[in-house]
Design a protein around this motif. Structure first.
Motif, mmCIF file in Angstrom:
data_model
loop_
_atom_site.group_PDB
_atom_site.id
_atom_site.type_symbol
_atom_site.label_atom_id
_atom_site.label_comp_id
_atom_site.label_asym_id
_atom_site.label_seq_id
_atom_site.Cartn_x
_atom_site.Cartn_y
_atom_site.Cartn_z
ATOM 1 N N ALA A 13 -22.233 20.952 116.096
ATOM 2 C CA ALA A 13 -21.437 20.617 114.976
ATOM 3 C C ALA A 13 -22.179 20.242 113.906
ATOM 4 O O ALA A 13 -23.178 19.800 113.728
ATOM 5 N N GLY A 14 -21.639 20.342 112.618
ATOM 6 C CA GLY A 14 -22.231 19.825 111.457
ATOM 7 C C GLY A 14 -21.324 19.511 110.139
ATOM 8 O O GLY A 14 -20.025 19.624 110.500
ATOM 9 N N CYS A 15 -21.706 18.675 109.359
ATOM 10 C CA CYS A 15 -20.946 18.317 108.128
ATOM 11 C C CYS A 15 -21.918 17.766 107.194
ATOM 12 O O CYS A 15 -23.405 18.175 107.162
ATOM 13 N N GLY A 16 -21.464 17.922 105.862
ATOM 14 C CA GLY A 16 -22.102 17.377 104.917
ATOM 15 C C GLY A 16 -22.899 16.213 104.747
ATOM 16 O O GLY A 16 -22.350 15.366 105.688
ATOM 17 N N LEU A 17 -23.993 15.928 104.194
ATOM 18 C CA LEU A 17 -24.735 14.475 104.275
ATOM 19 C C LEU A 17 -23.837 13.375 103.805
ATOM 20 O O LEU A 17 -23.995 12.310 104.613
ATOM 21 N N MET A 54 -13.540 14.515 106.444
ATOM 22 C CA MET A 54 -13.688 14.507 107.696
ATOM 23 C C MET A 54 -12.892 13.656 108.250
ATOM 24 O O MET A 54 -12.610 12.332 107.865
ATOM 25 N N GLU A 55 -11.942 14.242 109.227
ATOM 26 C CA GLU A 55 -11.046 13.149 109.954
ATOM 27 C C GLU A 55 -11.599 12.445 111.267
ATOM 28 O O GLU A 55 -12.370 13.341 111.846
ATOM 29 N N TYR A 56 -11.585 11.356 111.507
ATOM 30 C CA TYR A 56 -11.887 10.784 112.655
ATOM 31 C C TYR A 56 -11.129 9.460 113.051
ATOM 32 O O TYR A 56 -10.287 9.035 112.341
ATOM 33 N N GLN A 57 -11.166 9.269 114.254
ATOM 34 C CA GLN A 57 -10.521 7.932 114.770
ATOM 35 C C GLN A 57 -11.556 7.262 115.548
ATOM 36 O O GLN A 57 -12.100 8.190 116.625
ATOM 37 N N THR A 77 -30.087 16.733 113.133
ATOM 38 C CA THR A 77 -31.127 17.257 112.381
ATOM 39 C C THR A 77 -30.477 16.986 110.932
ATOM 40 O O THR A 77 -29.209 17.330 110.710
ATOM 41 N N LEU A 78 -31.102 16.255 110.213
ATOM 42 C CA LEU A 78 -30.818 15.802 108.824
ATOM 43 C C LEU A 78 -31.450 16.523 107.564
ATOM 44 O O LEU A 78 -32.607 16.820 107.981
ATOM 45 N N ASN A 79 -31.032 16.990 106.551
ATOM 46 C CA ASN A 79 -31.623 17.558 105.471
ATOM 47 C C ASN A 79 -30.701 17.106 104.237
ATOM 48 O O ASN A 79 -29.682 16.341 104.294
ATOM 49 N N LYS A 80 -31.134 17.386 103.211
ATOM 50 C CA LYS A 80 -30.513 16.949 101.943
ATOM 51 C C LYS A 80 -29.034 17.188 101.687
ATOM 52 O O LYS A 80 -28.295 16.706 100.948
ATOM 53 N N ASP A 81 -28.812 18.315 102.429
ATOM 54 C CA ASP A 81 -27.287 18.766 102.218
ATOM 55 C C ASP A 81 -26.300 18.422 103.551
ATOM 56 O O ASP A 81 -25.242 18.335 103.125
ATOM 57 N N GLU A 82 -26.839 18.561 104.631
ATOM 58 C CA GLU A 82 -26.154 18.317 105.793
ATOM 59 C C GLU A 82 -26.863 17.660 107.011
ATOM 60 O O GLU A 82 -27.854 17.553 107.090
ATOM 61 N N MET A 102 -11.540 19.097 116.345
ATOM 62 C CA MET A 102 -12.025 20.137 117.319
ATOM 63 C C MET A 102 -13.405 20.596 116.799
ATOM 64 O O MET A 102 -14.422 20.636 117.530
ATOM 65 N N GLU A 103 -13.515 21.267 115.573
ATOM 66 C CA GLU A 103 -14.857 21.917 115.125
ATOM 67 C C GLU A 103 -15.817 20.915 114.956
ATOM 68 O O GLU A 103 -17.086 21.337 114.878
ATOM 69 N N GLN A 104 -15.687 19.583 115.152
ATOM 70 C CA GLN A 104 -16.699 18.431 114.996
ATOM 71 C C GLN A 104 -16.726 17.373 116.262
ATOM 72 O O GLN A 104 -17.236 16.616 116.148
ATOM 73 N N ALA A 105 -16.235 18.202 117.349
ATOM 74 C CA ALA A 105 -16.262 17.457 118.527
ATOM 75 C C ALA A 105 -17.493 16.805 118.829
ATOM 76 O O ALA A 105 -18.079 15.760 119.493
#
Length: 124
Positions: free
Chosen positions: A105-109, A1-4, A66-71, A18-21
């Motif tokens: 947007a979503g990402c892994g936990l 995951m890239e961020y600034q 929303t948080l779960n064990k995966d994301e 952009m996908e995680q804006a």
């Protein structure tokens, strides 16, 4: 995951791909420099990993986390409130999907936890 991260006129700002804006907007607008809230979210992640919760929703002014064990998933409240299960089922049946990088947007936990730790360090 890239961020600034940087400091803007209204406080700390997170820019993500952009996908995680939506995650960047959520972090900047909903969390801001509230380190206690970040620590609370990190505690929630630990509770999910320990099996205390299977899933956890955290409602904010503009977004729901929303948080779960995966994301981790960030979704604008306007989508949560306007799309009922019948609407999403109909869209799925017709092969349609709703996606707006500014709204969902979503990402892994693990990635989300690392982002929160980096944000906490940046804001401290």
């Amino acid at each position: 995951m890239e961020y600034q991260f940087y400091h803007g006129a209204r406080g700390p700002v997170a820019e993500l791909s952009m996908e995680q804006a939506a995650i960047g907007r959520w972090l900047s607008d909903e969390i801001g420099s509230d380190t206690e809230r970040v620590n609370g979210l990190l505690h929630n992640i630990a509770e999910i990993r320990d099996g205390i919760f299977l899933e956890l929703d955290v409602d904010g002014k503009e977004f729901r986390l929303t948080l779960n064990k995966d994301e981790a998933e960030i979704k604008a409240n306007s989508l949560v409130n306007n799309l009922d299960s019948d609407s999403t089922e109909q869209m799925d049946a017709e092969g349609l999907s709703f996606y707006d990088s500014e709204e969902v947007a979503g990402c892994g936990l693990d990635d989300f936890e690392a982002l929160l730790i980096a944000w906490l360090e940046f804001c401290s």
